[in-house]
Motif scaffolding. Structure first.
Motif, short mmCIF file in Angstrom:
data_model
loop_
_atom_site.label_atom_id
_atom_site.label_comp_id
_atom_site.label_asym_id
_atom_site.label_seq_id
_atom_site.Cartn_x
_atom_site.Cartn_y
_atom_site.Cartn_z
N GLU A 101 0.82 -1.22 0.00
CA GLU A 101 0.00 0.00 0.00
C GLU A 101 0.85 1.27 0.00
O GLU A 101 0.34 2.36 0.23
N GLY A 348 -1.49 2.17 -7.44
CA GLY A 348 -1.47 0.93 -6.69
C GLY A 348 -0.72 -0.14 -7.46
O GLY A 348 -0.40 0.01 -8.65
N THR A 382 -5.08 5.67 -3.37
CA THR A 382 -4.41 4.78 -4.31
C THR A 382 -5.27 4.57 -5.54
O THR A 382 -6.46 4.25 -5.44
#
Length: 481
Positions: A101, A348, A382
């Protein structure tokens, strides 16, 4: 680094750990925080380059929810900060999730100060390299500063254009639609001695055939039914500067004869006029078409081709430019968010993998359009492959890794495999596959797995055979054993 110490933020609810880390990292200016709110306030106040973040923050000291909230908020506030998360050995999956992440790296408690010092120094080194790259891009006063690339072929294109710019040679740019031909033509103009003159662009494919001649050469009053006044054409407007003829391959054959005389003599007459007008300008042309085939088909004049292509430059499509698509996507995201006062966004893992797999038929223009869409639709900090409308090409796993849906054996001998053993087997197979794909190159393998080199070394050092059998481990991991 500057003379003042680099800043590192340490976030942990244990005063003893804070004191120990502060002592171990005395080469840095250490700022501390005991919870998420204090960490966010410290990021706003001190803007640290690196952060050590314990995921087990109050009020969820036994879990990681507060730590992940802190990670997301820090990325929103300071996307360039290198966050190194802290996790106990029993919660290693949280650290792996944090890296996926956006965390830079992780380390496990209890703290090994030598390992921690290595990870922190590498984080500062990467931060400095990235900052230096950004400074170079911002301070670069060269004429091609609008072009973002890390591809050797594109860098060579830029170097060629910089060399040609000092001359008045006619330049032909050949490349697919959306590869940045006009951007390069503008760069050539800015690099030339004509930079203070006008840059006049015209798309030969966008103007109807019957109007293109008048648009280029201008016309006199009364030259045709609707010619109620004299009009100066684009060629005359470009006097003293650069004329950019985009999609020259679509110019009608009948008009090419008049264009040939102009290119040779830099003289022309307006439509309906008899006065010869002389201009001083540079001619740059571009096309996505194969002019050699058009010449064979007798739809493009060979003599005109040789006049406009004193220097011919081939621009590679985005699909052949390696990591440029990822660089461009993040750059467009940053620009769009900044220009529209949106929160900072990052790509991402699935979005990055999809970008690498996609062929980008629309080239750079398509990257810009898809990232704008993603910036508007993204739910968190993201961007996903779905936000880019690339879910169909997103792989089930990061490139260069094994299929995560292919389960390892669930038993060892007559007993069921433990979760720890299963995870370690998957780690080993992923590392093995990445190294094989990268030809043994550690840096490239780490890039494929989207982890840092220290993390990859850690995974290689700490792998174990599920059954605890060294001979099985050697056979299973091959060259990694």
């Amino acid at each position: 680094m500057s003379e003042s110490k680099a800043k590192i933020l340490v976030v942990d609810d244990d005063p003893g750990i804070l004191k120990g880390i502060k002592w171990a990292l005395d080469d840095y200016e250490v700022v501390t925080a005991i919870d998420r709110e204090a960490a966010v306030a410290a990021v706003r106040q001190h803007d640290p380059q690196v952060e050590l973040l314990d995921l087990g923050l109050p009020p969820d000291g036994d879990g990681a929810s507060e730590g992940f909230r802190a990670l997301e908020e820090i990325h929103t506030l300071a996307p360039r900060t290198k966050v190194i998360v802290v996790s106990g050995n029993e919660h290693r999956e949280n650290a792996v999730r944090a890296v996926s992440e956006g965390a830079y790296d992780f380390y496990s408690k209890p703290v090994d100060t030598d390992v921690l010092d290595l990870i922190v120094r590498r984080a500062f080194h990467i931060w400095e390299l990235e900052e230096e790259n950004r400074r170079l891009l911002k301070s670069h006063t060269g004429e091609l500063f609008d072009l973002l690339t890390a591809n050797p072929r594109m860098e060579q294109v830029c170097r060629t254009i910089e060399k040609v710019a000092t001359t008045d040679a006619s330049v032909l740019l050949r490349g697919d639609s959306g590869t940045g031909k006009e951007l390069l033509a503008q760069g050539l103009h800015r690099a030339s001695q004509r930079r203070d003159g006008p840059f006049i662009a015209i798309n030969c494919a966008a103007i109807p055939e019957q109007l293109l001649e008048s648009e280029l050469f201008g016309h006199e009053k009364g030259a045709f039914t609707s010619a109620h006044r004299q009009v100066v054409g684009r060629i005359e407007q470009a006097h003293g500067g650069t004329l950019f003829l985009d999609e020259i391959g679509d110019m009608p054959l009948a008009l090419q004869a008049k264009m040939l005389r102009f290119v040779q003599e830099r003289q022309f007459e307006r439509v309906g006029g008899r006065k010869t007008i002389s201009v001083d300008l540079r001619i740059v042309t571009a096309t996505h078409r194969d002019l050699a085939r058009l010449i064979e088909a007798e739809t493009f004049r060979e003599d005109l081709y040789y006049r406009i292509s004193e220097i011919a430059i081939e621009i590679p499509p985005l699909r052949d430019r390696g990591e440029d698509a990822v660089l461009l996507a993040q750059d467009f995201l940053d620009r769009f968010c900044r220009e529209n006062s949106l929160r900072s966004l990052r790509l991402g893992a699935d979005a990055t993998a999809a970008i690498r797999r996609y062929d980008w038929p629309g080239n750079v223009r398509e990257v810009a359009n898809r990232t704008k869409r993603a910036a508007i639709l993204a739910q968190g900090s993201t961007v996903t492959a779905e936000d880019l409308d690339l879910a169909a090409v997103a792989p089930a796993e990061a490139e260069g890794t094994a299929d995560p849906h292919a389960l390892p054996p669930l038993s060892v001998g007559d007993r069921l495999m433990t979760l720890r053993e299963a995870r370690e087997m998957v780690d080993t197979r992923l590392v093995e596959a990445a190294l094989e794909r990268a030809g043994g190159n550690i840096s490239q393998a780490a890039k494929l797995l989207e982890v840092s080199r220290p993390t990859l070394y850690y995974l290689m050092r700490n792998r174990e055979s599920p059954a605890g059998d060294a001979s099985t481990e050697t056979e299973e991991t091959g060259s990694l054993a």
